[in-house]
Design an enzyme around this catalytic site. Sequence first.
Site, mmCIF file in Angstrom:
data_model
loop_
_atom_site.group_PDB
_atom_site.id
_atom_site.type_symbol
_atom_site.label_atom_id
_atom_site.label_comp_id
_atom_site.label_asym_id
_atom_site.label_seq_id
_atom_site.Cartn_x
_atom_site.Cartn_y
_atom_site.Cartn_z
ATOM 1 N N ASP A 139 -18.122 -2.496 7.793
ATOM 2 C CA ASP A 139 -17.879 -3.913 8.023
ATOM 3 C C ASP A 139 -16.526 -4.096 8.695
ATOM 4 O O ASP A 139 -15.591 -3.334 8.448
ATOM 5 C CB ASP A 139 -17.987 -4.724 6.728
ATOM 6 C CG ASP A 139 -16.993 -4.282 5.669
ATOM 7 O OD1 ASP A 139 -15.844 -4.779 5.688
ATOM 8 O OD2 ASP A 139 -17.354 -3.454 4.810
ATOM 9 N N ASP A 195 -18.804 -13.427 1.173
ATOM 10 C CA ASP A 195 -17.697 -12.618 0.651
ATOM 11 C C ASP A 195 -16.908 -13.506 -0.304
ATOM 12 O O ASP A 195 -16.145 -14.374 0.119
ATOM 13 C CB ASP A 195 -16.830 -12.147 1.821
ATOM 14 C CG ASP A 195 -15.638 -11.293 1.396
ATOM 15 O OD1 ASP A 195 -15.313 -11.271 0.198
ATOM 16 O OD2 ASP A 195 -15.019 -10.666 2.282
ATOM 17 N N GLU A 202 -14.343 -13.358 -3.512
ATOM 18 C CA GLU A 202 -13.489 -12.393 -4.204
ATOM 19 C C GLU A 202 -12.132 -13.008 -4.475
ATOM 20 O O GLU A 202 -11.991 -14.223 -4.542
ATOM 21 C CB GLU A 202 -13.363 -11.141 -3.337
ATOM 22 C CG GLU A 202 -12.896 -11.444 -1.909
ATOM 23 C CD GLU A 202 -12.569 -10.205 -1.110
ATOM 24 O OE1 GLU A 202 -11.626 -9.506 -1.520
ATOM 25 O OE2 GLU A 202 -13.242 -9.946 -0.087
#
Length: 232
Positions: A31, A120, A122
């Site tokens: 990624d 994503d 986090e």
Amino acid sequence: MKFSTTSLVAFYLGLAAASPIEPRTTVQGFDISSYQPNVDFKAAYAAGARFVIIKATEGTTTIDSTFSKHYTGATAAGLIRGGYHFAHPSSSSGATQAEYFLAHGGGWSSDGRTLPGMLDIEYNPSGATCYGLSHASMVAWVKDFSNTYHAKTGAYPMIYSTADWWNQCTGNSAEFHTTNPLVLARYGSSPGTIPGGWPFETIWQNADSYKYGGDSDIFNGSLDQLKKIAKG
């Protein structure tokens, strides 16, 4: 079929039951974002990589400056590819951020080459623990993003996180384990503890560096299974 982790889980578990002593097949990927402005996608493919996840957006104010360039390069090299969105749950709703992601590269189509978008979610780069949200509020935010994405594309987004963050900020919620594929970040020799009721990780981010740029990702299955996710 429209992508559902329920069917994928059943498929994987069926394989495991049929051949429990067989070594697990995996597929290398990686990624990237604008932190890797120049990527040799053809060399990555030649070295065995078969997929790449590319940053598209962040919050509702940032479009990654290299997304289009990366997406074009990955496509030309023959890689399965998809976009990801870095969440800012405290700045706007999940639906608002899903719409922003979809408008700027995060879409999905059943072409066998496009991965469902990845959320994503986090650690907060600004430092506030869990973006100041309670477990219930965080779960609701993720659900808002996920349901909006699914309503627009027919696919549920993948969810990227760590076991530690998921435990800390969602209370180890199992709300998504039958719908959203897990992309688990853990740098080491194994994925470690799988959070949130997921029976396995679909993709394991196993290292924060990859020879051709970005982070190393390992798909937990065969190339044919990866293509089925991209096909839906």
